[in-house]
Every structure is written in C-alpha cells, then in structure tokens.
Design a protein around this motif. Structure first.
Motif, PDB file in Angstrom:
ATOM      1  N   ALA A  99       0.829  -1.215   0.000  1.00 23.17           N
ATOM      2  CA  ALA A  99       0.000   0.000   0.000  1.00 23.17           C
ATOM      3  C   ALA A  99       0.858   1.259   0.000  1.00 23.17           C
ATOM      4  N   GLN A 100       2.061   1.189   0.560  1.00 22.78           N
ATOM      5  CA  GLN A 100       2.950   2.347   0.580  1.00 22.78           C
ATOM      6  C   GLN A 100       3.566   2.625  -0.796  1.00 22.78           C
ATOM      7  N   LEU A 101       3.514   1.639  -1.689  1.00 28.60           N
ATOM      8  CA  LEU A 101       4.165   1.772  -2.989  1.00 28.60           C
ATOM      9  C   LEU A 101       3.202   2.065  -4.135  1.00 28.60           C
ATOM     10  N   SER A 102       1.958   1.632  -3.989  1.00 23.28           N
ATOM     11  CA  SER A 102       1.019   1.688  -5.101  1.00 23.28           C
ATOM     12  C   SER A 102       0.316   3.037  -5.186  1.00 23.28           C
ATOM     13  N   ARG A 103       0.246   3.592  -6.388  1.00 24.67           N
ATOM     14  CA  ARG A 103      -0.550   4.805  -6.584  1.00 24.67           C
ATOM     15  C   ARG A 103      -2.005   4.464  -6.876  1.00 24.67           C
ATOM     16  N   PHE A 104      -2.291   3.163  -6.998  1.00 28.09           N
ATOM     17  CA  PHE A 104      -3.658   2.695  -7.188  1.00 28.09           C
ATOM     18  C   PHE A 104      -4.181   2.168  -5.858  1.00 28.09           C
ATOM     19  N   PRO A 105      -5.486   2.290  -5.617  1.00 24.46           N
ATOM     20  CA  PRO A 105      -6.036   1.809  -4.344  1.00 24.46           C
ATOM     21  C   PRO A 105      -5.814   0.314  -4.146  1.00 24.46           C
ATOM     22  N   VAL A 106      -5.480  -0.063  -2.936  1.00 24.36           N
ATOM     23  CA  VAL A 106      -5.357  -1.469  -2.532  1.00 24.36           C
ATOM     24  C   VAL A 106      -5.986  -1.603  -1.148  1.00 24.36           C
ATOM     25  N   PRO A 107      -6.471  -2.789  -0.779  1.00 24.17           N
ATOM     26  CA  PRO A 107      -7.062  -2.957   0.554  1.00 24.17           C
ATOM     27  C   PRO A 107      -6.004  -2.760   1.643  1.00 24.17           C
ATOM     28  N   ARG A 108      -6.446  -2.188   2.749  1.00 27.72           N
ATOM     29  CA  ARG A 108      -5.547  -2.007   3.887  1.00 27.72           C
ATOM     30  C   ARG A 108      -6.011  -2.887   5.044  1.00 27.72           C
ATOM     31  N   PRO A 109      -5.090  -3.589   5.693  1.00 25.54           N
ATOM     32  CA  PRO A 109      -5.480  -4.457   6.818  1.00 25.54           C
ATOM     33  C   PRO A 109      -6.040  -3.635   7.968  1.00 25.54           C
ATOM     34  N   VAL A 110      -7.090  -4.166   8.594  1.00 26.93           N
ATOM     35  CA  VAL A 110      -7.757  -3.467   9.695  1.00 26.93           C
ATOM     36  C   VAL A 110      -7.691  -4.271  10.990  1.00 26.93           C
ATOM     37  N   ALA A 111      -7.985  -5.589  10.910  1.00 17.87           N
ATOM     38  CA  ALA A 111      -8.041  -6.390  12.143  1.00 17.87           C
ATOM     39  C   ALA A 111      -7.915  -7.866  11.805  1.00 17.87           C
ATOM     40  N   LEU A 112      -7.561  -8.656  12.817  1.00 14.09           N
ATOM     41  CA  LEU A 112      -7.568 -10.112  12.724  1.00 14.09           C
ATOM     42  C   LEU A 112      -8.567 -10.661  13.737  1.00 14.09           C
TER      43      LEU A 112
END
Length: 296
Positions: A77-90
């Motif tokens: 997510a730190q590298l992509s200029r396109f949206p990607v899912p971000r982890p929230v919880a386990l």
C-alpha cells in the motif's frame, strides 16, 4: 471447490463480528459473490470486508499466514498509486468457524472478469504503472521463499505432469506438453524483485475502463520479475500486451518466462475448477489459447 473446504455463512460471520468486534455489530453482513479460490468474502457495511480462509488449516498456522499477509499488504500500500485494501483487524476462531480470519478496507470497482478491459491500451499502461514501482522497490535482501510460482520453473514438473494427465479429455495435451518442455528450460538470469504474486483478472478492479484498484495483496514479496506478467496473458489482447511489455521494458527472456508462469497457472485451472468454479476454468482455457496463438 476443495475437499477440505470449510463452510461459512452470513449468520456465522455476523456472530463472529458481534462477539469479537462489537463496534461493528450493527453493520450489515453480505456475502460477496467471488471467483476466488482461497477465501470466502463478506462485506461489513459499506467500508469493510471480512475474509475467511476456505481450506482447513491448523489455527496457529493460519494466523501466521494472515499476519504475514497483513504486513505484505501494508508494505504494498505504501508503494502503489492505485487503491489497494488495507489491513484493519484479525479475528479469532469461533461460532463454529475453526480458524482466524481478517478484516480489510473495501474497494469499489468491478473485477476484470465482469468488465474485461483486455482490448484497452490505456488499461495496459495502467497495469504497467502498477507493476513498475513494485519492481523498483527495495527487497531488503529478501529472496523468493520457494513456495508457489515465482522461483524455478522446473520445480513445477510434478504438478504439470498431474495437470497433463487430468486434462487428456479437455485439451490438446501433446501440444501443451511440447510448450512446457520449452518453457521449463528457460534460464533465470534476473534477480528477484518485489511482485504482487497473483496478478489475475479476479484481483484487478476496473472503473470506466481504467485500473481502479488491485486486490489480494497479501502475497506481495520477492519473486521472478516475470511473475506479474501473467496478467498479460490472463487478460490482455495482443495490442495491449505489446503496450505492457514496452512500458515495462521486458526483454525476450523475461517475456517468455512470463508466458511460462501464465501457462503453469492456466494448466491447473482448466481441469481442477471445471465443475466447481467455471469462471476460473474458462480463464485457464482463454489463457492457453492466447499462449498458443501468440508468436514465440
């Protein structure tokens, strides 16, 4: 789809969320129709998605995998200029579900299976703009972990033999054996680069014929630079494939190794998912057709 598949329902998901994450208990739980083969996916309200591993695994092992995937997804997510899912919880096992599970942010868009932009040069350029920065990222000294696609082609010989044996009534196996005999001998010269790891149409989101986001980023890691080129054969037609190759500056060897990884994946899709996941099986057939038609 799998002999060891775990059944998961909306009621089970609601019970797990209500018990473990009470702040989300008012969110509506909706199953997301998916061609995915690894996780069952459920929306939580409008902004979150819960993912549940389908194949039975020891809880500790499953948690290790989910934690590793969360770290990989956050790094990508730190590298992509396109949206990607971000982890929230386990989440933890419970309510009859025997393994840990994960929660991520929800991304809008249509998966490329449903709105295939395979004839678009602009979309191909978008894909290059996603892949390029991953390749340029620092691996931190990490190397391919030796599991799955992305390492040494010949390590897949046993699996490919299984695929040929199972595909006798479905495909032109003698011709395909000949292709694999050439692919498996392609040398590996380029060092590992950071790679999405499973860049297939089901993990690509489209909006207005542009790349709207990329899913399933937990496999992000070091691999053969040719691995992410599988999307060229799983999704794109000839003209856009040329655009992707030109934008990424692929030489002949890298491009052929990309064909080899797409071939290895497609051979397993056709027979394994013939009855249980027809969309994935059909994708495998289309990919093999493109590989057979394209000049070497």
């Amino acid at each position: 789809m799998h002999d060891d598949q775990v059944r998961i329902t909306e009621e089970t998901v609601a019970a797990l969320v209500g018990t473990q994450f009470p702040k989300w208990s008012a969110k509506t739980v909706r199953r997301v129709p998916s061609t995915g083969t690894v996780n069952a996916v459920f929306r939580l309200g409008n902004d979150l998605v819960a993912r549940f591993p389908l194949r039975l695994t020891e809880p500790l092992e499953a948690r290790t995998v989910l934690e590793r995937e969360a770290l990989a997804a956050a790094e990508l997510a730190q590298l992509s200029r396109f949206p990607v899912p971000r982890p929230v919880a386990l989440g933890e096992p419970g309510a009859g579900y025997p393994m840990p599970w994960s929660v991520q942010t929800w991304l809008p868009g249509t998966v490329a299976f449903e709105n295939a932009p395979g004839g678009s040069d602009v979309f191909a350029a978008d894909l290059a703009s996603f892949i390029g920065p991953l390749r340029e990222a620092d691996t931190g000294g990490r190397l391919f972990d030796g599991e799955g696609r992305g390492g040494v082609l010949t390590r897949h010989d046993i699996w490919m033999e299984t695929c040929f044996e199972e595909s006798g009534a479905l495909l032109d196996v003698p011709r395909l054996r000949g292709m694999w005999s050439r692919f498996r001998e392609l040398p590996r010269r380029a060092p590992d680069v950071m790679s999405h790891g499973d860049l297939t149409p089901g993990n690509v989101l489209v909006a207005d014929d542009r790349l709207a986001g990329v899913l399933d980023t937990g496999g992000f890691g070091p691999a053969d630079p040719a691995l992410d080129l599988v999307i060229a054969w799983h999704l794109l037609e000839q003209g856009p494939r040329d655009v992707l190759r030109r934008e990424l500056g692929c030489d002949d060897l890298e491009w052929e190794r990309g064909r080899a990884w797409a071939f290895q994946q497609a051979m397993g899709l056709v027979w394994y998912y013939l009855d249980t996941n027809p969309v994935m099986s059909a994708m495998g057939r289309r990919t093999l057709d493109r590989l057979l038609e394209a000049p070497r």
